[in-house]
Design a protein around this motif. Structure first.
Motif, PDB file in Angstrom:
ATOM      1  N   THR A  77      -4.636  -9.245  13.964  1.00 48.86           N
ATOM      2  CA  THR A  77      -4.356  -7.855  13.626  1.00 48.86           C
ATOM      3  C   THR A  77      -3.886  -7.754  12.181  1.00 48.86           C
ATOM      4  O   THR A  77      -4.347  -6.897  11.423  1.00 48.86           O
ATOM      5  N   ALA A  78      -2.957  -8.630  11.797  1.00 42.84           N
ATOM      6  CA  ALA A  78      -2.430  -8.619  10.423  1.00 42.84           C
ATOM      7  C   ALA A  78      -3.540  -8.896   9.414  1.00 42.84           C
ATOM      8  O   ALA A  78      -3.630  -8.236   8.369  1.00 42.84           O
ATOM      9  N   VAL A  79      -4.423  -9.834   9.728  1.00 42.90           N
ATOM     10  CA  VAL A  79      -5.532 -10.173   8.831  1.00 42.90           C
ATOM     11  C   VAL A  79      -6.488  -8.990   8.711  1.00 42.90           C
ATOM     12  O   VAL A  79      -6.867  -8.584   7.609  1.00 42.90           O
ATOM     13  N   ARG A  80      -6.881  -8.421   9.858  1.00 42.54           N
ATOM     14  CA  ARG A  80      -7.826  -7.294   9.866  1.00 42.54           C
ATOM     15  C   ARG A  80      -7.268  -6.083   9.131  1.00 42.54           C
ATOM     16  O   ARG A  80      -7.940  -5.473   8.291  1.00 42.54           O
ATOM     17  N   GLU A  81      -6.038  -5.717   9.445  1.00 41.15           N
ATOM     18  CA  GLU A  81      -5.433  -4.535   8.838  1.00 41.15           C
ATOM     19  C   GLU A  81      -5.218  -4.716   7.330  1.00 41.15           C
ATOM     20  O   GLU A  81      -5.409  -3.779   6.556  1.00 41.15           O
ATOM     21  N   LEU A 102       4.162  -2.502   3.645  1.00 44.95           N
ATOM     22  CA  LEU A 102       3.355  -3.702   3.822  1.00 44.95           C
ATOM     23  C   LEU A 102       2.102  -3.311   4.589  1.00 44.95           C
ATOM     24  O   LEU A 102       2.146  -2.425   5.446  1.00 44.95           O
ATOM     25  N   PRO A 103       0.976  -3.958   4.324  1.00 43.03           N
ATOM     26  CA  PRO A 103      -0.220  -3.640   5.104  1.00 43.03           C
ATOM     27  C   PRO A 103      -0.021  -4.046   6.566  1.00 43.03           C
ATOM     28  O   PRO A 103       0.650  -5.039   6.863  1.00 43.03           O
ATOM     29  N   GLY A 104      -0.601  -3.271   7.464  1.00 43.19           N
ATOM     30  CA  GLY A 104      -0.494  -3.599   8.879  1.00 43.19           C
ATOM     31  C   GLY A 104      -0.942  -2.456   9.753  1.00 43.19           C
ATOM     32  O   GLY A 104      -1.318  -1.387   9.271  1.00 43.19           O
ATOM     33  N   THR A 115       0.860  -1.179   0.000  1.00 42.03           N
ATOM     34  CA  THR A 115       0.000   0.000   0.000  1.00 42.03           C
ATOM     35  C   THR A 115       0.896   1.228   0.000  1.00 42.03           C
ATOM     36  O   THR A 115       2.030   1.193   0.489  1.00 42.03           O
ATOM     37  N   GLN A 116       0.374   2.310  -0.530  1.00 38.37           N
ATOM     38  CA  GLN A 116       1.117   3.563  -0.533  1.00 38.37           C
ATOM     39  C   GLN A 116       0.500   4.495   0.493  1.00 38.37           C
ATOM     40  O   GLN A 116      -0.709   4.753   0.465  1.00 38.37           O
TER      41      GLN A 116
END
Length: 156
Positions: free
Chosen positions: A60-64, A46-48, A36-37
């Motif tokens: 948390t990793a899945v949700r974010e 990275l998403p998070g 993501t930017q």
């Protein structure tokens, strides 16, 4: 006043908090990584995000990831634990947060790539195209470790 990120900067303020966070190194069948930017500084990441009360850190990793990218994932392993005391974020309210992030290895299980608020761009990026993107050194380190498939998770 904006958030200021310090990385190996001897003039950085001393941290006064630590918040558990999770990121996801998600690769698709074509060996591309999901990025993501950021809207505030244009850097790719990275998403998070931060863990919420009552939540397992992997959740948390899945949700974010879902919130930031529109992609549903499942966790397949651990890339590493990142706790560099020389990586701090200074917030306008006086909080100075030391990095504490767990990076999970994950695979997509569905969803689509709409841009979420706060993330103007979401993309699957090939390994060959990573060098052309602006990103924080800590993100590059996680991606390097994700692609390296180290025999043990990185701890540092």
């Amino acid at each position: 006043m904006a958030t200021i990120e310090y990385y190996n900067d001897p003039d950085a303020p001393a941290p006064n908090s630590i918040v558990a966070a999770a990121t996801a190194f998600v690769r698709d069948a074509r060996d591309r990584v999901l990025l993501t930017q950021r809207a505030d500084n244009g850097l790719w990441m990275l998403p998070g995000g931060g863990q919420e009360f009552g939540e397992y850190i992997a959740a948390t990793a899945v949700r974010e990831t879902r919130a930031e990218t529109g992609i549903d994932i499942y966790i397949t392993g651990l890339v590493g634990i990142y706790t560099n005391p020389n990586h701090v974020l200074s917030y306008p309210d006086g909080e100075v947060r030391q990095q504490f992030s767990i990076c999970f290895r994950a695979e997509p299980r569905g969803g689509a790539l709409p841009a979420a608020p706060g993330s103007p761009r979401v993309s699957w990026v090939s390994h060959a195209d990573l060098n052309g993107l602006a990103m924080h050194p800590s993100t590059r380190l996680r991606i390097k470790h994700g692609y390296a498939r180290l025999p043990e998770p990185y701890i540092g």
